[in-house]
Scaffold this active site. Structure first.
Site, short mmCIF file in Angstrom:
data_model
loop_
_atom_site.label_atom_id
_atom_site.label_comp_id
_atom_site.label_asym_id
_atom_site.label_seq_id
_atom_site.Cartn_x
_atom_site.Cartn_y
_atom_site.Cartn_z
N GLY A 1 0.78 -1.21 0.00
CA GLY A 1 0.00 0.00 0.00
C GLY A 1 0.82 1.27 0.00
O GLY A 1 1.95 1.32 -0.51
N HIS A 2 0.27 2.30 0.61
CA HIS A 2 0.83 3.65 0.59
C HIS A 2 2.22 3.70 1.24
O HIS A 2 3.15 4.31 0.71
CB HIS A 2 -0.14 4.59 1.31
CG HIS A 2 0.24 6.03 1.27
ND1 HIS A 2 0.26 6.77 0.11
CD2 HIS A 2 0.61 6.89 2.27
CE1 HIS A 2 0.61 8.02 0.39
NE2 HIS A 2 0.84 8.11 1.69
N PHE A 3 2.35 3.08 2.39
CA PHE A 3 3.61 3.09 3.13
C PHE A 3 4.45 1.88 2.74
O PHE A 3 4.63 0.94 3.52
CB PHE A 3 3.35 3.13 4.64
CG PHE A 3 2.82 4.45 5.13
CD1 PHE A 3 3.68 5.46 5.51
CD2 PHE A 3 1.45 4.69 5.19
CE1 PHE A 3 3.20 6.69 5.95
CE2 PHE A 3 0.96 5.91 5.63
CZ PHE A 3 1.84 6.92 6.01
#
Length: 297
Positions: free
Chosen positions: A277-279
Site C-alpha cells: 500500500g501507501h507506506f
C-alpha cells in the site's frame, strides 16, 4: 606499517550512527535525523501525511554507510515545533522554503531527493526554484500527475469547497485513528509486517490540541499543488534528471497511473512496483533500499 583492516573492521569503522537532532529556523525548532559521512553524496528524505521522518526509521540504517542522509520533520509534524496557525503559514510553499533554509544551514547545495506523499510538492517546489540543487530524484507514492489523483483526494476538495458542517466533518475523519490505520494497512500483503507504533505515533501527534486544524489547512492548500503539476512536469522535462520510482501499487490515495505518468516527461525513468500500500517501506524496505543503493551508485 599499520596492518590492513579486515572486512569486518572496515564495516565496523563505517557503521555510522543515526543522530536525532534539532535546528532552529526563524525561531522554529526543526527535528531531523542524520546519518552517514557528510563527505558522501547527500540524500534528502521528505516525508508525507500523516507521518514524519519516523517513516524512514528502517530505511536510514540500510543506506547510512553509503550516503549522507538527512530526514527533517515539517513544522506541525513529528518532533518539530507546532507553532499556532496565527504564527506560521501552513502551506506547502512555506514548507518548501523551510526545507531550503534547512539545507542551507546544513551546508548542502547539491543532493538527491526521496519524495514521499507530501514530500513530492515540497521537494518539487525546491527543484523548480533551484534546479541546480537536484542530483537524482527518487519518488515513492508521491504524486505530480492528474492520473494519480484518487477519489479520496478529489473528495477532500469537494468537501472543503462545500464548507458545511457535514462536509468539514467528512474531511476531519482523515485525522482519526481509523483512517490513519487505513492508510498504513490498506493493500498490504501481510499486515503483521506493519509496526503498530508507526500509525499509533502518527495519531498521537495528530491528536495534539490544534493539530487537526493544521491538517485541515494543508488539505485545503493541496489544490495549489495540483495547479502546479504542469509547471513541475515542465521542470522535469527541462532538467531531465535520472529518476527512480518505487511505488506501492495498491495505494488507495496516490494511484499507480501516477507513477507510470512520469514516463511522459522522463522516458528513461526506472519504475518498480511493489504489491503493497501507501507506506511501501513498511513491507519492502530492504528491496527498496537495494534499488536506491544501485540507482545512486
Amino acid at each position: 606499517m599499520t596492518p590492513a583492516l579486515t572486512t569486518a573492521a572496515k564495516e565496523l569503522q563505517n557503521n555510522y550512527p543515526v543522530y536525532h537532532n534539532t535546528i532552529l529556523i526563524d525561531g522554529i525548532k526543526i527535528f531531523y535525523r542524520e546519518a552517514g559521512d557528510p563527505a558522501k553524496p547527500t540524500l534528502l528524505l521528505l516525508h508525507g501525511f500523516p507521518s514524519s521522518s519516523h517513516n524512514f526509521r528502517t530505511l536510514i540504517p540500510l543506506l547510512k554507510n553509503d550516503f549522507h542522509i538527512l530526514a527533517p520533520d515539517y513544522p506541525g509534524f513529528g518532533f518539530s515545533d507546532m507553532p499556532p496557525m496565527t504564527a506560521f503559514d501552513y502551506t506547502f510553499d512555506n514548507y518548501s522554503r523551510y526545507i531550503e533554509k534547512f539545507l542551507q544551514l546544513k551546508g548542502v547545495d547539491k543532493c538527491s531527493m526521496y519524495l514521499f506523499d507530501y514530500g513530492a510538492p515540497v521537494g518539487m517546489r525546491i527543484i523548480q526554484r533551484n534546479p541546480a540543487i537536484l542530483e537524482h530524484l527518487i519518488v515513492q507514492n508521491g504524486n505530480i500527475y492528474a492520473e494519480g489523483l484518487s477519489d479520496i483526494l478529489k473528495n477532500y476538495r469537494k468537501n472543503i469547497d462545500a464548507n458545511t458542517e457535514a462536509s468539514r466533518a467528512e474531511v476531519y475523519k482523515a485525522f482519526e485513528l481509523e483512517y490513519t490505520m487505513f492508510e498504513y494497512l490498506h493493500g498490504v500483503g501481510d499486515p503483521s509486517k506493519v509496526s503498530p507504533e508507526s500509525y499509533q505515533l502518527d495519531q498521537l501527534l495528530m491528536d495534539r490540541p490544534g493539530n487537526k486544524a493544521i491538517q485541515y489547512q494543508l488539505k485545503y492548500d493541496y489544490r495549489f499543488n495540483i495547479a502546479a503539476y504542469p509547471q513541475w512536469q515542465e521542470t522535469l522535462r527541462k532538467l531531465a534528471p535520472r529518476v527512480l520510482i518505487v511505488w506501492g501499487e495498491n495505494d488507495p490515495v496516490f494511484l499507480k497511473p501516477g507513477a507510470l505518468a512520469f514516463k511522459k516527461d522522463i522516458p528513461a525513468a526506472e519504475i518498480h512496483f511493489y504489491p503493497t500500500g501507501h507506506f511501501a517501506l513498511e513491507e519492502y524496505v530492504t528491496e527498496i533500499a537495494d534499488r536506491i543503493r544501485t540507482f545512486l551508485r
